[in-house]
Motif scaffolding. Structure first.
Motif, PDB file in Angstrom:
ATOM      1  N   TYR A  68     -33.301  80.615  13.603  1.00 32.74           N
ATOM      2  CA  TYR A  68     -32.470  79.435  13.331  1.00 32.74           C
ATOM      3  C   TYR A  68     -31.444  79.220  14.434  1.00 32.74           C
ATOM      4  O   TYR A  68     -31.208  78.086  14.869  1.00 32.74           O
ATOM      5  N   GLN A  69     -30.831  80.313  14.896  1.00 35.11           N
ATOM      6  CA  GLN A  69     -29.861  80.196  15.986  1.00 35.11           C
ATOM      7  C   GLN A  69     -30.522  79.667  17.248  1.00 35.11           C
ATOM      8  O   GLN A  69     -29.984  78.798  17.943  1.00 35.11           O
ATOM      9  N   ALA A  70     -31.724  80.214  17.576  1.00 41.54           N
ATOM     10  CA  ALA A  70     -32.434  79.751  18.777  1.00 41.54           C
ATOM     11  C   ALA A  70     -32.813  78.281  18.658  1.00 41.54           C
ATOM     12  O   ALA A  70     -32.651  77.494  19.589  1.00 41.54           O
ATOM     13  N   LEU A  71     -33.323  77.901  17.465  1.00 38.87           N
ATOM     14  CA  LEU A  71     -33.703  76.501  17.259  1.00 38.87           C
ATOM     15  C   LEU A  71     -32.489  75.586  17.307  1.00 38.87           C
ATOM     16  O   LEU A  71     -32.539  74.478  17.847  1.00 38.87           O
ATOM     17  N   ASN A  72     -31.390  76.050  16.767  1.00 32.27           N
ATOM     18  CA  ASN A  72     -30.172  75.254  16.778  1.00 32.27           C
ATOM     19  C   ASN A  72     -29.670  75.040  18.193  1.00 32.27           C
ATOM     20  O   ASN A  72     -29.276  73.935  18.580  1.00 32.27           O
TER      21      ASN A  72
ATOM     22  N   SER B 296     -32.066  72.630  19.897  1.00 23.06           N
ATOM     23  CA  SER B 296     -31.850  71.259  19.408  1.00 23.06           C
ATOM     24  C   SER B 296     -30.568  70.681  19.987  1.00 23.06           C
ATOM     25  O   SER B 296     -30.509  69.502  20.347  1.00 23.06           O
ATOM     26  N   GLN B 297     -29.542  71.515  20.099  1.00 27.09           N
ATOM     27  CA  GLN B 297     -28.286  71.043  20.667  1.00 27.09           C
ATOM     28  C   GLN B 297     -28.465  70.634  22.124  1.00 27.09           C
ATOM     29  O   GLN B 297     -27.969  69.586  22.564  1.00 27.09           O
ATOM     30  N   GLY B 298     -29.211  71.470  22.896  1.00 24.82           N
ATOM     31  CA  GLY B 298     -29.469  71.120  24.295  1.00 24.82           C
ATOM     32  C   GLY B 298     -30.298  69.858  24.421  1.00 24.82           C
ATOM     33  O   GLY B 298     -30.030  69.003  25.270  1.00 24.82           O
ATOM     34  N   THR B 299     -31.329  69.719  23.563  1.00 25.99           N
ATOM     35  CA  THR B 299     -32.165  68.511  23.609  1.00 25.99           C
ATOM     36  C   THR B 299     -31.351  67.275  23.251  1.00 25.99           C
ATOM     37  O   THR B 299     -31.509  66.207  23.850  1.00 25.99           O
ATOM     38  N   LEU B 300     -30.478  67.412  22.251  1.00 28.83           N
ATOM     39  CA  LEU B 300     -29.643  66.279  21.846  1.00 28.83           C
ATOM     40  C   LEU B 300     -28.707  65.856  22.968  1.00 28.83           C
ATOM     41  O   LEU B 300     -28.544  64.651  23.238  1.00 28.83           O
ATOM     42  N   GLU B 301     -28.100  66.824  23.652  1.00 30.98           N
ATOM     43  CA  GLU B 301     -27.204  66.485  24.760  1.00 30.98           C
ATOM     44  C   GLU B 301     -27.967  65.803  25.888  1.00 30.98           C
ATOM     45  O   GLU B 301     -27.488  64.834  26.487  1.00 30.98           O
ATOM     46  N   GLU B 302     -29.185  66.316  26.198  1.00 29.86           N
ATOM     47  CA  GLU B 302     -29.986  65.705  27.253  1.00 29.86           C
ATOM     48  C   GLU B 302     -30.394  64.279  26.873  1.00 29.86           C
ATOM     49  O   GLU B 302     -30.372  63.365  27.709  1.00 29.86           O
ATOM     50  N   SER B 303     -30.749  64.070  25.602  1.00 34.71           N
ATOM     51  CA  SER B 303     -31.120  62.724  25.150  1.00 34.71           C
ATOM     52  C   SER B 303     -29.923  61.773  25.234  1.00 34.71           C
ATOM     53  O   SER B 303     -30.056  60.624  25.672  1.00 34.71           O
ATOM     54  N   GLN B 304     -28.758  62.242  24.831  1.00 34.99           N
ATOM     55  CA  GLN B 304     -27.572  61.403  24.929  1.00 34.99           C
ATOM     56  C   GLN B 304     -27.256  61.048  26.376  1.00 34.99           C
ATOM     57  O   GLN B 304     -26.861  59.915  26.683  1.00 34.99           O
ATOM     58  N   LYS B 305     -27.469  61.998  27.287  1.00 39.06           N
ATOM     59  CA  LYS B 305     -27.237  61.724  28.706  1.00 39.06           C
ATOM     60  C   LYS B 305     -28.208  60.670  29.224  1.00 39.06           C
ATOM     61  O   LYS B 305     -27.824  59.744  29.960  1.00 39.06           O
ATOM     62  N   GLN B 306     -29.497  60.781  28.835  1.00 35.52           N
ATOM     63  CA  GLN B 306     -30.481  59.790  29.259  1.00 35.52           C
ATOM     64  C   GLN B 306     -30.167  58.412  28.686  1.00 35.52           C
ATOM     65  O   GLN B 306     -30.322  57.391  29.371  1.00 35.52           O
ATOM     66  N   ILE B 307     -29.737  58.372  27.428  1.00 27.95           N
ATOM     67  CA  ILE B 307     -29.384  57.091  26.812  1.00 27.95           C
ATOM     68  C   ILE B 307     -28.215  56.446  27.548  1.00 27.95           C
ATOM     69  O   ILE B 307     -28.193  55.229  27.791  1.00 27.95           O
ATOM     70  N   THR B 308     -27.236  57.254  27.937  1.00 26.05           N
ATOM     71  CA  THR B 308     -26.096  56.717  28.689  1.00 26.05           C
ATOM     72  C   THR B 308     -26.540  56.142  30.024  1.00 26.05           C
ATOM     73  O   THR B 308     -26.093  55.058  30.431  1.00 26.05           O
TER      74      THR B 308
END
Length: 230
Positions: free
Chosen positions: A89-93, A96-108
């Motif tokens: 769960y920690q690894a997946l979390n 997921s946090q890294g993927t979310l940050e990368e997606s937010q950066k791409q959206i920006t």
């Protein structure tokens, strides 16, 4: 022998180690036999442990171990599974946090590019409208000036007409069925057969002794006369 001084306490300890003299009678049973000596009391924990081990037979101990081995094993498996699940769960979390940050950066970045493209489109529209206005004004002016240009303008001369007017006709020659004419363009001597293309769309149509005629598809013609020698 030198005299020795022994205290009463030391003397009692020596007598106690030697024991009672059997030669002296003990009618009242005051003496204590070695078997009657008091043994040191055992610790409570040791006596209790011995009592528990003595109260359980080896078969009972084996049955007790078999009875509690299953629950202990299950508990250990559950603890290991819980640990593995927590780590996953920690690894997946984290992932997921890294993927979310990368997606937010791409959206920006995409938002910035879209805003820039929108500005460029608006600028292109403004430029296009300005060009359309200029074209409308130009067309309006052409419509107003068109009658005046028709009345004042003269028909344009075909290309190379002015240059051909400066040529000089030198004469002609006949070789069988081939008739040729000689010209001078101001720089070089030129020879053309009858019907050949002279310059541009101009062609040599007729050759005579005194003159040569050059015609144009638009219906225009030039007559170049021979220079008379004096």
């Amino acid at each position: 022998m030198p005299a020795r001084h022994i205290s009463s306490q030391s003397f009692d300890e020596i007598l106690s180690d030697l024991g009672d003299d059997p030669a002296i009678p003990d009618p009242h049973g005051i003496r204590r036999t070695p078997s009657q000596k008091s043994t040191p009391p055992r610790p409570p924990s040791q006596s209790k442990g011995n009592h528990f081990s003595e109260s359980l037979s080896p078969i009972q101990i084996k049955d007790f171990a078999h009875a509690y081995a299953g629950p202990i094993t299950i508990f250990g498996v559950l603890v290991a599974a819980a640990g593995a699940f927590f780590m996953a769960y920690q690894a997946l979390n984290n992932h997921s946090q890294g993927t979310l940050e990368e997606s937010q950066k791409q959206i920006t970045e995409l938002k910035k590019e879209i805003a820039l493209m929108r500005e460029e489109i608006h600028q292109d529209q403004d430029d296009l409208y300005a060009e359309i206005d200029e074209l409308e004004v130009s067309v309006h002016l052409l419509k107003e000036k068109k009658p005046e240009m028709r009345t004042s303008s003269k028909p344009l001369a075909p290309p190379h007409e002015l240059e051909l007017r400066r040529w000089r006709y030198l004469g002609s020659s006949q070789m069988g069925a081939t008739q040729q004419a000689y010209f001078h363009n101001g720089k070089n001597h030129l020879v053309f057969e009858k019907g050949s293309q002279v310059l541009g769309d101009w062609r040599l149509s007729t050759i005579e002794k005194e003159q040569a005629t050059i015609t144009h598809p638009q219906g225009k013609f030039l007559v170049l006369k021979a220079i008379k020698s004096q």
